[in-house]
Design an enzyme around this catalytic site. Structure first.
Site, PDB file in Angstrom:
ATOM      1  N   GLY A 176      -4.696  -4.915   0.075  1.00 39.09           N
ATOM      2  CA  GLY A 176      -4.993  -3.536   0.477  1.00 39.09           C
ATOM      3  C   GLY A 176      -3.856  -2.630   0.075  1.00 39.09           C
ATOM      4  O   GLY A 176      -2.742  -2.779   0.552  1.00 39.09           O
ATOM      5  N   ASP A 178       1.692  -5.767   2.805  1.00 46.40           N
ATOM      6  CA  ASP A 178       1.567  -4.422   3.372  1.00 46.40           C
ATOM      7  C   ASP A 178       2.894  -3.679   3.398  1.00 46.40           C
ATOM      8  O   ASP A 178       3.149  -2.865   4.283  1.00 46.40           O
ATOM      9  CB  ASP A 178       0.982  -4.484   4.796  1.00 46.40           C
ATOM     10  CG  ASP A 178      -0.276  -5.313   4.850  1.00 46.40           C
ATOM     11  OD1 ASP A 178      -1.165  -5.061   4.029  1.00 46.40           O
ATOM     12  OD2 ASP A 178      -0.371  -6.227   5.683  1.00 46.40           O
ATOM     13  N   LYS A 196       3.533  -1.296  -1.566  1.00 42.29           N
ATOM     14  CA  LYS A 196       3.895  -1.510  -2.975  1.00 42.29           C
ATOM     15  C   LYS A 196       3.507  -0.328  -3.853  1.00 42.29           C
ATOM     16  O   LYS A 196       4.163  -0.037  -4.846  1.00 42.29           O
ATOM     17  CB  LYS A 196       3.241  -2.807  -3.487  1.00 42.29           C
ATOM     18  CG  LYS A 196       3.778  -4.037  -2.764  1.00 42.29           C
ATOM     19  CD  LYS A 196       3.109  -5.307  -3.207  1.00 42.29           C
ATOM     20  CE  LYS A 196       1.864  -5.661  -2.444  1.00 42.29           C
ATOM     21  NZ  LYS A 196       2.056  -6.173  -1.087  1.00 42.29           N
ATOM     22  N   GLN A 250      -0.614  -9.482  -1.783  1.00 43.32           N
ATOM     23  CA  GLN A 250      -0.020 -10.273  -0.718  1.00 43.32           C
ATOM     24  C   GLN A 250       1.510 -10.200  -0.873  1.00 43.32           C
ATOM     25  O   GLN A 250       2.003  -9.163  -1.250  1.00 43.32           O
ATOM     26  CB  GLN A 250      -0.549 -11.723  -0.700  1.00 43.32           C
ATOM     27  CG  GLN A 250      -1.990 -11.817  -0.253  1.00 43.32           C
ATOM     28  CD  GLN A 250      -2.975 -11.361  -1.310  1.00 43.32           C
ATOM     29  OE1 GLN A 250      -2.948 -11.833  -2.429  1.00 43.32           O
ATOM     30  NE2 GLN A 250      -3.841 -10.449  -0.970  1.00 43.32           N
TER      31      GLN A 250
HETATM   32  P1  IMP Z   1      -6.588 -15.070   2.825  1.00 46.29           P
HETATM   33  O1  IMP Z   1      -5.755 -14.512   1.735  1.00 46.29           O
HETATM   34  O2  IMP Z   1      -7.797 -14.233   3.154  1.00 46.29           O
HETATM   35  O3  IMP Z   1      -6.936 -16.519   2.625  1.00 46.29           O
HETATM   36  O4  IMP Z   1      -5.699 -15.040   4.187  1.00 46.29           O
HETATM   37  C1  IMP Z   1      -4.534 -15.849   4.324  1.00 46.29           C
HETATM   38  C2  IMP Z   1      -3.444 -15.112   5.067  1.00 46.29           C
HETATM   39  O5  IMP Z   1      -2.922 -14.078   4.224  1.00 46.29           O
HETATM   40  C3  IMP Z   1      -3.899 -14.410   6.342  1.00 46.29           C
HETATM   41  O6  IMP Z   1      -2.856 -14.478   7.290  1.00 46.29           O
HETATM   42  C4  IMP Z   1      -4.127 -12.977   5.907  1.00 46.29           C
HETATM   43  O7  IMP Z   1      -4.004 -12.075   6.981  1.00 46.29           O
HETATM   44  C5  IMP Z   1      -2.982 -12.823   4.915  1.00 46.29           C
HETATM   45  N1  IMP Z   1      -3.228 -11.797   3.909  1.00 46.29           N
HETATM   46  C6  IMP Z   1      -4.038 -11.853   2.837  1.00 46.29           C
HETATM   47  N2  IMP Z   1      -3.985 -10.725   2.125  1.00 46.29           N
HETATM   48  C7  IMP Z   1      -3.093  -9.932   2.732  1.00 46.29           C
HETATM   49  C8  IMP Z   1      -2.564  -8.623   2.440  1.00 46.29           C
HETATM   50  O8  IMP Z   1      -2.896  -7.970   1.449  1.00 46.29           O
HETATM   51  N3  IMP Z   1      -1.657  -8.154   3.326  1.00 46.29           N
HETATM   52  C9  IMP Z   1      -1.233  -8.871   4.404  1.00 46.29           C
HETATM   53  N4  IMP Z   1      -1.682 -10.073   4.698  1.00 46.29           N
HETATM   54  C10 IMP Z   1      -2.611 -10.607   3.876  1.00 46.29           C
END
Ligand code: IMP
Length: 427
Positions: free
Chosen positions: A42, A13, A16, A225
């Site tokens: 996102g 977040d 980017k 991420q």
């Molecule tokens: P997952 O990717 O849904 O398995 O979540 C694993 C961890 O990554 C969690 O703490 C999510 O909140 C975090 N996470 C996954 N995608 C994002 C992103 O796009 N931005 C911020 N945190 C993320």
């Protein structure tokens, strides 16, 4: 500059999309490529005052003339893909230039079922996942039980693979989680319903991208991420299930490392994180609340509030190192207007010992206490600044101090959400 990587240097977040926007002012970007993650990401993009959010699609989908590629390293929920495409089409966006790798793995509805029941089972030890099935889909990939996009076009192979994938899961669902088993036929019906619409988008994206690079086209790899959520280099186990660092771009696209020219790390002027896990500079006071409020720190994907804290130069140096960053793009500097002093974490104190670099073990990281240096703040609204010289002196000094501490030159600074609200520090 043909192959450029943009990735998050913190916990995601970072904004980017702003780096993409700035590049687009000087370069024609021919391809925008996602190489890891899925619809857990996102990206918020503001075009002519209108706000768009993409989750699975590369942000390039909003740039006329560029081709968007979902490469092999991504896990693709066809349901999420078409939902996102439909919502863009409704708003008049042309989505014709989209390519999906034949080797990308599929997220079926059972992956998100398994994601959610696993989190519930973990209780207080949960990861705080997005619940979108990302981890279970990558687990299937590594367990060699995954379904790839190309499998959707072969009915008998698909049946075999779905049966193989559900076999163990159904035992676990029924016997461990006390849930109903998932029926193979229902899954097949779901997956077949996407086939006709998906078929024209599917290609060998590695061949496509390497050919484009050989022809001198500009390819932008758009990270999802971020570094600290990388499964190898992040705050394991509180991470996502893929390689979000620069190395993941190569495995996730089939483009070799020698082809990459520039790696831009996007980093906020402070820090945020969603979900569980350690976060040394996290604030639990009115400063954290102010960052959250002024920064609008609510997750694009899940609507969850982001945890907020000060800038962490140890993380910036770590991100510079593990990604081989060539540039940093510092975002949301405008959020810091109106603090007398702005603390910046320059090192950690761990069990009485000062650490300048990321500690070797997670246990140490969990014990890390930030060592702060206080930098002079500024009060002016900087959202209208378009050159570095227009920034108040203390804001300039803040940027230069961060550059000095962070191990990589700061290429540019973001001063607001709009596409034009950026300024270049070093060309
Ligand atoms: P997952 O990717 O849904 O398995 O979540 C694993 C961890 O990554 C969690 O703490 C999510 O909140 C975090 N996470 C996954 N995608 C994002 C992103 O796009 N931005 C911020 N945190 C993320």
């Amino acid at each position: 500059m043909p192959a450029i990587v943009i990735l998050g240097a913190q916990w995601g977040d970072e904004g980017k999309g702003k780096a993409t926007d700035l590049l687009a002012t000087t370069e024609t970007i021919d391809y925008v490529v996602r190489t890891s993650g899925g619809h857990n990401a996102g990206h918020t993009i503001v075009v002519n005052g209108e706000k768009f959010a993409t989750h699975l699609l590369p942000s390039g989908i909003l740039t006329p003339g560029s081709t968007s590629v979902i490469a092999n390293g991504v896990v693709v929920s066809p349901e999420a893909l078409f939902r996102e495409l439909d919502s863009l089409v409704e708003r008049g966006v042309d989505v014709a230039n989209l390519v999906v790798s034949a080797n990308a793995h599929v997220i079926a509805s059972y992956h998100s079922t398994v994601d959610k029941v696993t989190e519930r089972f973990l209780g207080k030890n949960k990861i705080g996942t997005t619940g979108r099935g990302i981890g279970p889909a990558y687990a299937d990939k590594v367990n060699r039980l995954g379904i790839r996009i190309a499998d959707l076009f072969d009915e008998s192979i698909l049946r075999q693979k779905v049966e193989g994938s559900l076999d163990l899961k159904n035992h676990v669902l029924a016997k461990v989680y006390n849930r109903r088993a998932i029926e193979v036929d229902a899954v097949l019906e779901e997956l077949f319903s996407y086939v006709d619409r998906l078929r024209p988008m599917v290609a060998d994206s590695s061949l496509l991208l390497n050919t484009a690079l050989d022809e001198g086209k500009t390819v932008l790899f758009e990270g999802a991420q971020a570094t600290m959520l990388d499964v190898d280099h992040g705050t394991y186990p509180f991470v996502t299930s893929s390689n979000a660092v620069a190395g993941g771009v190569c495995t996730g696209s089939g483009v070799g490392p020698t082809k990459i020219d520039r790696v831009i790390g996007v980093i906020k002027a402070y820090t945020t994180r969603v979900g569980s896990g350690p976060f040394p500079t996290e604030l639990f006071d009115e400063n954290g609340e102010k960052l959250w409020k002024v920064g609008g720190e609510v997750g694009v994907s899940t609507g969850r509030d982001r945890r907020c804290g000060w800038y962490d130069a140890v993380i910036a140096r770590y991100a510079s190192r593990v990604n081989g960053l060539t540039d940093l793009f510092l975002t949301k500097l405008d959020v810091l207007s109106s603090w007398e002093k702005v603390p910046v974490c320059v090192a950690y104190e761990i069990d009485g010992v000062r650490h300048e670099e990321m500690p070797m073990t997670q246990t140490e990281f969990h014990h890390a206490k930030p060592v702060y240096e206080l930098l002079d703040g500024w009060w002016e609204d900087i959202s209208g600044c378009r050159t570095f010289a227009e920034l108040p002196k203390n804001a300039q000094n803040y940027v230069l101090a961060l550059e000095e501490m962070s191990g990589t030159r700061i290429w540019a600074v973001g001063v607001g959400p709009g596409r034009e609200q950026s300024l270049v520090v070093h060309d």
